[in-house]
Design a protein around this motif. Sequence first.
Motif, mmCIF file in Angstrom:
data_model
loop_
_atom_site.group_PDB
_atom_site.id
_atom_site.type_symbol
_atom_site.label_atom_id
_atom_site.label_comp_id
_atom_site.label_asym_id
_atom_site.label_seq_id
_atom_site.Cartn_x
_atom_site.Cartn_y
_atom_site.Cartn_z
ATOM 1 N N VAL A 147 0.843 -1.201 0.000
ATOM 2 C CA VAL A 147 0.000 0.000 0.000
ATOM 3 C C VAL A 147 0.880 1.254 0.000
ATOM 4 N N THR A 152 -2.168 -0.569 -4.920
ATOM 5 C CA THR A 152 -3.436 -0.645 -4.192
ATOM 6 C C THR A 152 -4.537 -1.390 -4.940
ATOM 7 N N ASP A 286 -10.151 2.144 -3.365
ATOM 8 C CA ASP A 286 -8.852 2.827 -3.502
ATOM 9 C C ASP A 286 -7.718 2.066 -2.821
ATOM 10 N N ASP A 287 -8.025 0.958 -2.173
ATOM 11 C CA ASP A 287 -7.004 0.276 -1.370
ATOM 12 C C ASP A 287 -7.446 -1.178 -1.145
ATOM 13 N N SER A 289 -6.451 -3.459 0.593
ATOM 14 C CA SER A 289 -6.433 -4.001 1.959
ATOM 15 C C SER A 289 -7.724 -3.671 2.710
#
Length: 416
Positions: A147, A152, A286-287, A289
């Motif tokens: 990240v 991402t 956007d990520d 995780s």
Amino acid sequence: MIPGGVDVHTHLDWNFGIARTVDTFASGTQAAAFGGTTTVVDFCNQGPSSPLAALEDWHQRAEVAAVDVGAHMILNRVEDGTLADVEALIRNEGVTSFKLFMAYPGVLMLDDASIFRVMRAAGELGAVVCLHAENGPVIEVLVREAVEAGNTAPRFHESTRPSVLEGEATQRAITIAGLTDATIYFVHLSAREALDAVTLARQAGRRVHAETCPHYLFLTSDEYEREGFDAAKFVMTPPLRSREHQDALWQGLGTGALSAVSTDHCPFCFAEQPYGMLYSKQQGIDDFSKIPNGAPGIETRVALMHDGGVRTGRISLNRWVELVATAPAKLFGLYPTKGSITPGSDADLVIFDPNEAWTIRAAEHHSRIDYSMFEGREVTGRVKKVFLRGNLIVDGSEWLGRDGMGRFLKRTATTA
Ligand code: DUC
Ligand code: ZN
Ligand code: ZN
């Protein structure tokens, strides 16, 4: 005609911290029934409360179940009183299996000392310890670094969870269990390295079992190459693996190294609407995780295993029934009430037409989920009628069951 399917790995109305699964016990069990599954063993999350209090809450939510349901308990802390609760769950509540996470540090993960203590107690009481085997702390570093480097996209979910870290955790759990009398069961096994560890343990006569899931058998990590955010539909843990791992899993089903096929039905919608962000993969737009980890499958397991297993000659008709019904019933203290067609068993029956061709479409599913990982896949073999304890609940496309007709299954301790 086959016995009703037994799916021992579901997450219905499940609180996963930042996210919640979209199926209620009503929608999820109706979907299970249409897929030929009449028994579900669902994961109750201890969460912030005691295991006994968590079970009470689970019972309230499970009241609307339309097929029979049992509960496993996820323990995310071992503190004063936890092992006493474990004993009470086994002796009084019919909850005879426990899931421990070796991943998700700070959220669900137990340290090795706690894992050892639970295994020792479970071994003394004849309960089964289920394990999510991945090395969580190492994965956490890899995820953070990805990240920070701007990587991402959903595909980085896979590259930050290498298969060797599933193998390592699997071997570690087997080693720790060897100091106890516990029967252990690896959930959602996906990696060749993990399978190798299980195979060796079983060859040594250890009470070590593992399930895999249809998505690991029919899909590969190629799905993460999809354009845009679509790959988020395949973000589950462990991730999809390469063909090499998939081939090993099929071999494991053949040799008996793998004991069951369950769904890990853990449905988070792709779209934000209509249920809201809490239930949606869009949290991680956007990520990667932040994408809720989990995928649906409760409605397609039995037919997929017939189409991709029996019809292709990879498993026999009998092995199919064993993997989707009989073996999981035996492993989790439900046999011969479930998983069998014999006098005295529940009349949970599925009439299955092995020749009918159809196409998997999420829009035709009964789950509240808005996508299928198998969308558009042509399958031969279809569930036609389903009986729950002698009651016809599915007749073609017609629903004759009702919310709340499912019973809670108090399970017996086992030393399988
Ligand atoms: N493990 C599961 O078994 N289900 C969903 C998420 C996870 O990590
Ligand atoms: Zn898991
Ligand atoms: Zn799961």
